[in-house]
Design an enzyme around this catalytic site. Structure first.
Site, short mmCIF file in Angstrom:
data_model
loop_
_atom_site.label_atom_id
_atom_site.label_comp_id
_atom_site.label_asym_id
_atom_site.label_seq_id
_atom_site.Cartn_x
_atom_site.Cartn_y
_atom_site.Cartn_z
N ASN A 48 0.87 -1.17 0.00
CA ASN A 48 0.00 0.00 0.00
C ASN A 48 0.90 1.22 0.00
O ASN A 48 1.50 1.54 1.02
CB ASN A 48 -0.90 0.00 1.25
CG ASN A 48 -1.70 1.28 1.37
OD1 ASN A 48 -1.80 2.05 0.42
ND2 ASN A 48 -2.27 1.52 2.55
N LYS B 183 0.07 4.22 -0.21
CA LYS B 183 -0.58 5.41 0.35
C LYS B 183 -0.36 6.61 -0.60
O LYS B 183 -0.29 6.41 -1.80
CB LYS B 183 -0.07 5.70 1.76
CG LYS B 183 -0.09 4.46 2.65
CD LYS B 183 0.08 4.81 4.08
CE LYS B 183 0.31 3.55 4.90
NZ LYS B 183 -0.17 3.70 6.26
N HIS C 154 -9.75 1.08 4.50
CA HIS C 154 -8.48 1.28 5.21
C HIS C 154 -8.74 2.21 6.40
O HIS C 154 -9.54 3.14 6.31
CB HIS C 154 -7.44 1.88 4.27
CG HIS C 154 -6.05 1.87 4.85
ND1 HIS C 154 -5.66 2.80 5.78
CD2 HIS C 154 -5.01 1.03 4.68
CE1 HIS C 154 -4.41 2.54 6.13
NE2 HIS C 154 -3.99 1.46 5.48
N GLU D 64 -7.21 4.63 7.55
CA GLU D 64 -7.02 6.06 7.29
C GLU D 64 -8.24 6.66 6.61
O GLU D 64 -8.55 7.83 6.81
CB GLU D 64 -5.74 6.27 6.45
CG GLU D 64 -4.50 6.02 7.31
CD GLU D 64 -3.28 5.53 6.55
OE1 GLU D 64 -3.24 5.63 5.32
OE2 GLU D 64 -2.35 5.02 7.21
N GLU E 120 -5.80 -5.16 10.14
CA GLU E 120 -4.81 -4.12 10.39
C GLU E 120 -5.13 -3.40 11.70
O GLU E 120 -5.95 -2.45 11.71
CB GLU E 120 -4.82 -3.10 9.25
CG GLU E 120 -4.43 -3.67 7.91
CD GLU E 120 -3.83 -2.61 7.00
OE1 GLU E 120 -2.70 -2.82 6.56
OE2 GLU E 120 -4.46 -1.57 6.79
N GLY F 135 1.91 2.14 10.64
CA GLY F 135 2.85 3.26 10.52
C GLY F 135 3.49 3.67 11.83
O GLY F 135 4.11 4.73 11.91
N SER G 189 2.91 -2.31 10.25
CA SER G 189 4.36 -2.32 10.47
C SER G 189 5.00 -3.67 10.16
O SER G 189 5.95 -4.07 10.82
CB SER G 189 4.68 -1.87 11.90
OG SER G 189 4.23 -0.54 12.11
C1 PEP Z 1 -1.02 0.12 5.75
O1 PEP Z 1 -1.07 1.33 5.55
O2 PEP Z 1 -1.86 -0.62 5.25
C2 PEP Z 1 0.07 -0.39 6.56
C3 PEP Z 1 0.04 -1.61 6.96
O3 PEP Z 1 1.08 0.50 6.83
P1 PEP Z 1 2.47 0.17 7.59
O4 PEP Z 1 2.98 -1.14 7.03
O5 PEP Z 1 3.36 1.31 7.25
O6 PEP Z 1 2.17 0.04 9.04
#
Ligand code: PEP
Length: 247
Positions: free
Chosen positions: A9, A11, A94, A96, A165, A171, A209
């Site tokens: 992803n 972003k 997601h 966000e 997630e 992040g 992460s």
């Molecule tokens: C994501 O945005 O879906 C995600 C998992 O981000 P990160 O791996 O940076 O935590």
């Protein structure tokens, strides 16, 4: 046994030059991975990415889709448009988008439905906040989020991908432990099994992460069928290392 799926992803990151360099870095060093792969990129780069990935083993993904079929919805992108650009996957729900764009469970379910209707596989993201985890509500939250999508999509549910997630792990550099993640994945698997006889074919990805150092342990869990990778998907060596861990 189904292959694992590793999806990046990006972003809101990228530029023509950076995208080309990253894809070249990936394709040059990919070898013959055991897993399926996808990159979910900003919509404005779909045409460029379609050209860069053509003929490769990496599928194209988008990060959002409208719940509407078409018409007077300024700024939105339809499932049919994504399909026209060769998009195989689209992220829906997601955290966000739930957080900054106030997307509700019902809206996320409608977006998943629209993607499926257009032949694009929705990657449905679910996950609890830190406050919810600390209040012992993790199971309740992820089940509620997934239930909305199951309810709206009925027998098509075996066509989706689910991504667990935990919001507190996105992040932040804080990863759910393999045991914590597996525990939630098992709950989601049971919920999917209750809804569909074909639930075993559904990929349930872990995201939050995931990186080169922790991927192998997470991906070794019984109900973790792959990863949704944010930050680490922006660096070719890190993403390649995660791909290599997905056996
Ligand atoms: C994501 O945005 O879906 C995600 C998992 O981000 P990160 O791996 O940076 O935590």
């Amino acid at each position: 046994m189904k292959k694992k799926l590793i999806a990046g992803n990006w972003k809101m990151n990228g530029s023509f030059a950076a995208n080309e360099a990253l894809v070249n870095g990936l394709l040059t060093n990919l070898g013959t991975p055991a897993c399926e792969m996808a990159l979910c990129v900003p919509s404005i780069y779909l045409a460029q990415m379609q050209a860069l990935l053509v003929g490769s083993e990496i599928d194209l993904g988008a990060q959002d889709v409208s719940q509407h079929e078409g018409g007077a919805f300024t700024g939105e992108i339809s499932g049919a448009m994504l399909k026209e650009f060769g998009v195989r996957y689209v992220l829906v729900g997601h955290s966000e988008r739930r957080q900054y764009h106030f997307e509700t469970d019902a809206l996320v379910a409608a977006k998943a439905q629209r993607a499926l209707a257009c032949g694009v596989t929705p990657i449905v993201c679910v996950g609890e906040t830190l406050t919810e985890r600390e209040a012992g509500m993790t199971e309740e939250v992820v089940k509620r989020q997934l239930a909305a999508v199951i309810h709206a999509n009925g027998h098509c549910i075996s066509e989706i991908v689910v991504a667990y997630e935990p919001v507190w792990a996105i992040g932040t550099g804080k990863t759910a432990s393999a045991e914590q993640a597996q525990q939630v994945h098992a709950v989601l698997r049971a919920q999917l099994k209750a809804a569909s006889a074909q639930a075993d074919r559904i990929h349930i990805l872990y995201g939050g992460s995931m990186n080169a150092a922790n991927a192998a342990q997470l991906l070794a869990q019984a109900d973790i069928d792959g990863g949704l990778v944010g930050g680490a998907s922006l660096k070719a060596p890190d993403f390649l290392s995660i791909i290599a861990s997905a056996l």
